[in-house]
Design a protein around this motif. Structure first.
Motif, PDB file in Angstrom:
ATOM      1  N   PRO A  94      -3.195  -5.552 -12.309  1.00 44.37           N
ATOM      2  CA  PRO A  94      -4.702  -4.690 -12.623  1.00 44.37           C
ATOM      3  C   PRO A  94      -5.347  -3.951 -11.606  1.00 44.37           C
ATOM      4  N   PHE A  95      -5.279  -4.594 -10.272  1.00 43.35           N
ATOM      5  CA  PHE A  95      -5.884  -4.056  -9.212  1.00 43.35           C
ATOM      6  C   PHE A  95      -5.350  -3.132  -8.573  1.00 43.35           C
ATOM      7  N   ILE A  96      -4.028  -2.704  -8.757  1.00 44.44           N
ATOM      8  CA  ILE A  96      -3.000  -1.564  -8.296  1.00 44.44           C
ATOM      9  C   ILE A  96      -4.004  -0.044  -8.699  1.00 44.44           C
ATOM     10  N   GLY A  97      -4.221   0.400  -7.747  1.00 46.34           N
ATOM     11  CA  GLY A  97      -4.811   1.821  -7.901  1.00 46.34           C
ATOM     12  C   GLY A  97      -6.504   1.838  -7.569  1.00 46.34           C
ATOM     13  N   LYS A  98      -6.816   0.579  -7.478  1.00 49.08           N
ATOM     14  CA  LYS A  98      -8.510   0.450  -7.167  1.00 49.08           C
ATOM     15  C   LYS A  98      -8.793   0.496  -5.649  1.00 49.08           C
ATOM     16  N   LEU A  99     -10.015   0.956  -5.658  1.00 48.95           N
ATOM     17  CA  LEU A  99     -10.703   0.783  -4.221  1.00 48.95           C
ATOM     18  C   LEU A  99     -11.052  -0.888  -3.913  1.00 48.95           C
ATOM     19  N   ASP A 101     -12.978  -2.511  -2.215  1.00 49.45           N
ATOM     20  CA  ASP A 101     -14.407  -2.743  -1.668  1.00 49.45           C
ATOM     21  C   ASP A 101     -14.546  -4.081  -1.838  1.00 49.45           C
ATOM     22  N   GLN A 102     -15.785  -4.522  -1.215  1.00 52.14           N
ATOM     23  CA  GLN A 102     -16.173  -5.724  -1.414  1.00 52.14           C
ATOM     24  C   GLN A 102     -15.911  -6.625  -2.818  1.00 52.14           C
ATOM     25  N   ALA A 103     -16.505  -5.726  -3.897  1.00 53.17           N
ATOM     26  CA  ALA A 103     -16.415  -6.626  -5.383  1.00 53.17           C
ATOM     27  C   ALA A 103     -14.993  -6.592  -5.701  1.00 53.17           C
ATOM     28  N   THR A 104     -14.155  -5.734  -5.328  1.00 58.79           N
ATOM     29  CA  THR A 104     -12.838  -5.781  -5.975  1.00 58.79           C
ATOM     30  C   THR A 104     -12.083  -6.889  -5.304  1.00 58.79           C
ATOM     31  N   ARG A 105     -12.305  -7.013  -3.817  1.00 57.00           N
ATOM     32  CA  ARG A 105     -11.915  -8.268  -3.043  1.00 57.00           C
ATOM     33  C   ARG A 105     -12.370  -9.812  -3.487  1.00 57.00           C
ATOM     34  N   ALA A 106     -13.469  -9.459  -3.906  1.00 60.93           N
ATOM     35  CA  ALA A 106     -14.208 -11.125  -4.482  1.00 60.93           C
ATOM     36  C   ALA A 106     -13.260 -11.125  -5.938  1.00 60.93           C
ATOM     37  N   GLU A 107     -12.993 -10.054  -6.740  1.00 60.99           N
ATOM     38  CA  GLU A 107     -12.445 -10.563  -7.979  1.00 60.99           C
ATOM     39  C   GLU A 107     -10.806 -10.944  -7.652  1.00 60.99           C
ATOM     40  N   ILE A 108     -10.324 -10.153  -6.725  1.00 57.70           N
ATOM     41  CA  ILE A 108      -8.800 -10.507  -6.326  1.00 57.70           C
ATOM     42  C   ILE A 108      -9.018 -12.159  -6.036  1.00 57.70           C
ATOM     43  N   MET A 141      -1.365  -4.441  -0.001  1.00 55.96           N
ATOM     44  CA  MET A 141      -1.021  -3.201   0.847  1.00 55.96           C
ATOM     45  C   MET A 141      -2.102  -2.024   0.426  1.00 55.96           C
ATOM     46  N   LEU A 142      -2.882  -1.525   1.282  1.00 53.68           N
ATOM     47  CA  LEU A 142      -3.870  -0.605   1.213  1.00 53.68           C
ATOM     48  C   LEU A 142      -3.308   0.902   1.744  1.00 53.68           C
ATOM     49  N   ASP A 143      -3.637   1.946   1.199  1.00 58.27           N
ATOM     50  CA  ASP A 143      -3.418   3.262   1.762  1.00 58.27           C
ATOM     51  C   ASP A 143      -4.601   3.771   2.465  1.00 58.27           C
ATOM     52  N   ALA A 144      -4.511   4.872   2.871  1.00 57.47           N
ATOM     53  CA  ALA A 144      -5.283   5.475   4.060  1.00 57.47           C
ATOM     54  C   ALA A 144      -6.976   5.734   3.361  1.00 57.47           C
ATOM     55  N   ILE A 147      -7.255   2.273  -0.813  1.00 55.50           N
ATOM     56  CA  ILE A 147      -6.732   2.052  -2.405  1.00 55.50           C
ATOM     57  C   ILE A 147      -5.757   1.129  -2.202  1.00 55.50           C
ATOM     58  N   ILE A 148      -5.883  -0.199  -3.400  1.00 57.76           N
ATOM     59  CA  ILE A 148      -4.681  -0.709  -3.333  1.00 57.76           C
ATOM     60  C   ILE A 148      -3.343  -0.141  -3.930  1.00 57.76           C
ATOM     61  N   ARG A 149      -2.260  -0.303  -2.975  1.00 56.10           N
ATOM     62  CA  ARG A 149      -1.142   0.104  -3.768  1.00 56.10           C
ATOM     63  C   ARG A 149       0.113  -0.854  -3.726  1.00 56.10           C
ATOM     64  N   ASP A 150      -0.064  -2.043  -3.459  1.00 55.85           N
ATOM     65  CA  ASP A 150       1.186  -2.950  -3.580  1.00 55.85           C
ATOM     66  C   ASP A 150       0.527  -4.217  -3.212  1.00 55.85           C
ATOM     67  N   ALA A 151       1.190  -5.323  -3.752  1.00 60.16           N
ATOM     68  CA  ALA A 151       0.926  -6.451  -3.493  1.00 60.16           C
ATOM     69  C   ALA A 151       2.289  -7.449  -3.244  1.00 60.16           C
TER      70      ALA A 151
END
Length: 154
Positions: A94-99, A101-108, A141-144, A147-151
């Motif tokens: 569900p996190f692929i394609g998301k930014l 940021d700190q909120a997403t990292r906390a959710e992960i 894995m993050l892009d430039a 954005i989350i592109r892979d795990a």
């Protein structure tokens, strides 16, 4: 070299040259029937005006995803590999394609249930990353654009 020896060597070459004279390779047709015959399919099925009609093809069979895998093409050690559950990669779908940021990292971290053995690999640092699908560490894995592109495990 004597004349007799030279003649003995030249005679087979002359015979080979003479046998090639007058024989031309059979011209291959450039029409659909000739092509079909060359590739072993027999004759093409003609339609109106002698134009070949395309025959139906069979779609490839795609295997059903394995239970616990994220959707997408299978790649060992990534979130599409159910065996990657040792690091939690399939949970990251569900996190692929998301930014990232700190909120997403906390959710992960919340979904994963841990913050140890978790790393975010920024774009351009791939030279410093040694993937190991058997390692329980989760690499996001993050892009430039962050954005989350892979795990991946490792």
């Amino acid at each position: 070299m004597t004349t007799a020896r030279a003649f003995a060597f030249a005679l087979p070459a002359l015979a080979l040259l003479l046998s090639a004279c007058g024989s031309e390779p059979e011209p291959s047709g450039n029409d659909a029937d000739s092509f079909a015959a060359r590739i072993g399919k027999g004759e093409a099925t003609p339609g109106a005006g002698g134009v070949p009609v395309a025959q139906g093809t069979v779609a490839p069979t795609v295997a059903q995803p394995m239970p616990g895998a994220a959707p997408g093409p299978f790649a060992p050690g990534t979130l599409t590999d159910p065996a990657a559950k040792t690091c939690g990669a399939p949970l990251m779908g569900p996190f692929i394609g998301k930014l990232a940021d700190q909120a997403t990292r906390a959710e992960i971290a919340k979904v994963l249930g841990r913050t140890d053995n978790l790393r975010f690999v920024t774009y351009g640092s791939i030279g410093n990353v040694n993937p190991d699908p058997t390692n329980p560490r989760l690499s996001i894995m993050l892009d430039a654009q962050n954005i989350i592109r892979d795990a991946r495990c490792g």
